[in-house]
Design a protein around this motif. Structure first.
Motif, PDB file in Angstrom:
ATOM      1  N   HIS A 181       0.862  -1.145  -0.053  1.00  0.00           N
ATOM      2  CA  HIS A 181      -0.005   0.112  -0.107  1.00  0.00           C
ATOM      3  C   HIS A 181       0.955   1.124  -0.033  1.00  0.00           C
ATOM      4  CE1 HIS A 181      -3.565   2.514   0.953  1.00  0.00           C
ATOM      5  NE2 HIS A 181      -2.603   3.347   1.818  1.00  0.00           N
ATOM      6  N   THR A 217      -4.528   7.841   3.486  1.00  0.00           N
ATOM      7  CA  THR A 217      -4.902   6.528   3.595  1.00  0.00           C
ATOM      8  C   THR A 217      -3.735   5.751   4.279  1.00  0.00           C
ATOM      9  OG1 THR A 217      -5.157   5.505   1.634  1.00  0.00           O
ATOM     10  CG2 THR A 217      -7.057   6.306   2.339  1.00  0.00           C
ATOM     11  N   VAL A 219      -2.651   1.630   6.267  1.00  0.00           N
ATOM     12  CA  VAL A 219      -2.990   0.438   6.557  1.00  0.00           C
ATOM     13  C   VAL A 219      -3.360   0.315   8.215  1.00  0.00           C
ATOM     14  CG1 VAL A 219      -2.300  -2.122   6.842  1.00  0.00           C
ATOM     15  CG2 VAL A 219      -1.944  -0.701   4.623  1.00  0.00           C
ATOM     16  N   ASP A 220      -4.702  -0.323   8.455  1.00  0.00           N
ATOM     17  CA  ASP A 220      -4.748  -0.638   9.807  1.00  0.00           C
ATOM     18  C   ASP A 220      -4.033  -1.800  10.153  1.00  0.00           C
ATOM     19  OD1 ASP A 220      -5.802  -1.237  12.134  1.00  0.00           O
ATOM     20  OD2 ASP A 220      -7.983  -1.520  11.445  1.00  0.00           O
ATOM     21  N   SER A 223      -5.556  -4.995  11.121  1.00  0.00           N
ATOM     22  CA  SER A 223      -6.549  -5.899  10.152  1.00  0.00           C
ATOM     23  C   SER A 223      -5.712  -6.759   9.338  1.00  0.00           C
ATOM     24  CB  SER A 223      -7.481  -4.831   9.352  1.00  0.00           C
ATOM     25  OG  SER A 223      -6.319  -4.029   8.314  1.00  0.00           O
ATOM     26  N   ASP A 234      -4.020  -9.511   3.155  1.00  0.00           N
ATOM     27  CA  ASP A 234      -5.315  -9.078   3.207  1.00  0.00           C
ATOM     28  C   ASP A 234      -5.393  -7.905   4.250  1.00  0.00           C
ATOM     29  OD1 ASP A 234      -6.380 -10.524   1.278  1.00  0.00           O
ATOM     30  OD2 ASP A 234      -6.561 -12.353   2.567  1.00  0.00           O
ATOM     31  N   PHE A 235      -5.755  -6.597   3.986  1.00  0.00           N
ATOM     32  CA  PHE A 235      -5.855  -5.738   5.209  1.00  0.00           C
ATOM     33  C   PHE A 235      -6.831  -4.690   4.743  1.00  0.00           C
ATOM     34  CE2 PHE A 235      -2.510  -4.333   1.972  1.00  0.00           C
ATOM     35  CZ  PHE A 235      -3.091  -3.423   1.501  1.00  0.00           C
ATOM     36  N   GLN A 236      -7.214  -3.925   5.650  1.00  0.00           N
ATOM     37  CA  GLN A 236      -8.138  -2.543   5.666  1.00  0.00           C
ATOM     38  C   GLN A 236      -7.497  -1.500   5.758  1.00  0.00           C
ATOM     39  OE1 GLN A 236     -11.499  -3.349   8.405  1.00  0.00           O
ATOM     40  NE2 GLN A 236     -11.987  -4.904   7.249  1.00  0.00           N
ATOM     41  N   THR A 237      -7.952  -0.286   5.135  1.00  0.00           N
ATOM     42  CA  THR A 237      -7.344   1.148   5.681  1.00  0.00           C
ATOM     43  C   THR A 237      -8.116   1.885   6.154  1.00  0.00           C
ATOM     44  OG1 THR A 237      -8.069   1.781   3.099  1.00  0.00           O
ATOM     45  CG2 THR A 237      -5.661   0.535   3.117  1.00  0.00           C
ATOM     46  N   LYS A 238      -7.419   2.885   6.593  1.00  0.00           N
ATOM     47  CA  LYS A 238      -8.043   4.132   7.219  1.00  0.00           C
ATOM     48  C   LYS A 238      -7.759   5.339   6.609  1.00  0.00           C
ATOM     49  CE  LYS A 238      -8.536   2.020  11.910  1.00  0.00           C
ATOM     50  NZ  LYS A 238      -8.050   2.153  13.221  1.00  0.00           N
TER      51      LYS A 238
END
Length: 255
Positions: A181, A217, A219-220, A223, A234-238
């Protein structure tokens, strides 16, 4: 008697005139000395390089979306503008926003019988914040104790990257590197600093920064999951504004 009075008046007039002249001479000398001293001091100003350890304190939305205090290093280089107390330069900072290590199984090929061969490895996951600033500085004094104020404007970058290191063969080897990311945002702010000389061109440097960041943004960290089939993430962003305070302690060198 009239002559005496006249002469006495003349003496008084001459004394007052001489006193005024001397006052003007002293004033000119003092002003000239101050001007020459100031010119000499500015004339001796030199470029400087500072580097130090830095801790960032997220605030506002950034504080609500990120739990922790990114730490790292920062540096800046400034040079005087035409022997004046004003300086221009550039600044750089790197703050770690988290890292982790996970054991993974790495496919390295097939054996003579056509069976898949795997080797033990370790995936390293690192998230970082980089900042690049143009710096304008006002440093009114030169000497063993200095204070300065900065204004800064530039960009910042958020990245999360991975690499896989083989560990099962008795030695380590990095076989794969990826950037999972990346995002950019603007960054502006101001800083206050002090320097104390400990040697001829060597100073202890301490500074505080108040930075306002644009929307970006990242990376969390909580996550992140590793896909065991192909060792991808695999991850989620904020998404949030990235305002922050920074605190820095280090050294500075004048050239």
């Amino acid at each position: 008697m009239l002559i005496g009075i006249s002469l006495y008046g003349i003496k008084i007039g001459c004394a007052e005139s001489n006193h005024n002249v001397m006052k003007k001479i002293y004033t000119i000398l003092i002003v000239s000395f101050i001007a020459l001293a100031g010119h000499a001091q500015w004339n001796e100003r030199n470029p400087s390089l500072a580097i130090g350890l830095q801790v960032a304190e997220p605030r506002g939305q950034f504080d609500q979306n990120y739990d922790g205090y990114p730490t790292g290093i920062a540096a800046n280089f400034t040079a005087p503008v035409r022997r004046s107390p004003f300086e221009l330069g550039v600044g750089f900072a790197w703050n770690s926003m988290g890292n982790s290590r996970e054991d993974v199984s790495v496919f390295i090929g097939q054996d003579k019988t056509g069976d898949d061969v795997y080797e033990q490895g370790e995936m390293r996951i690192t998230s970082n914040n980089y900042r690049y600033h143009m710096v304008g500085r006002f440093k009114p004094f030169k000497g063993p104790f200095q204070i300065y104020g900065d204004v800064m404007a530039g960009v910042e970058r958020f990245t999360t990257s991975t690499d896989i290191e083989l560990t099962g063969s008795g030695y380590t080897e990095v076989i794969e590197e990826n950037t999972a990311h990346r995002d950019f945002g603007w960054s502006i702010g101001w800083a206050l600093g002090t320097r104390i000389r400990v040697a001829r061109s060597f100073f202890i440097d301490a500074r505080f920064e108040n930075l306002n960041g644009g929307t970006a943004t990242f990376v969390d960290q909580e996550s992140i999951l590793i896909n065991p089939d192909d060792n991808t993430l695999d991850f989620q962003t904020k998404e949030t504004r990235t305002n922050k305070f920074t605190y820095q302690l280090g050294i500075a060198l004048e050239f």
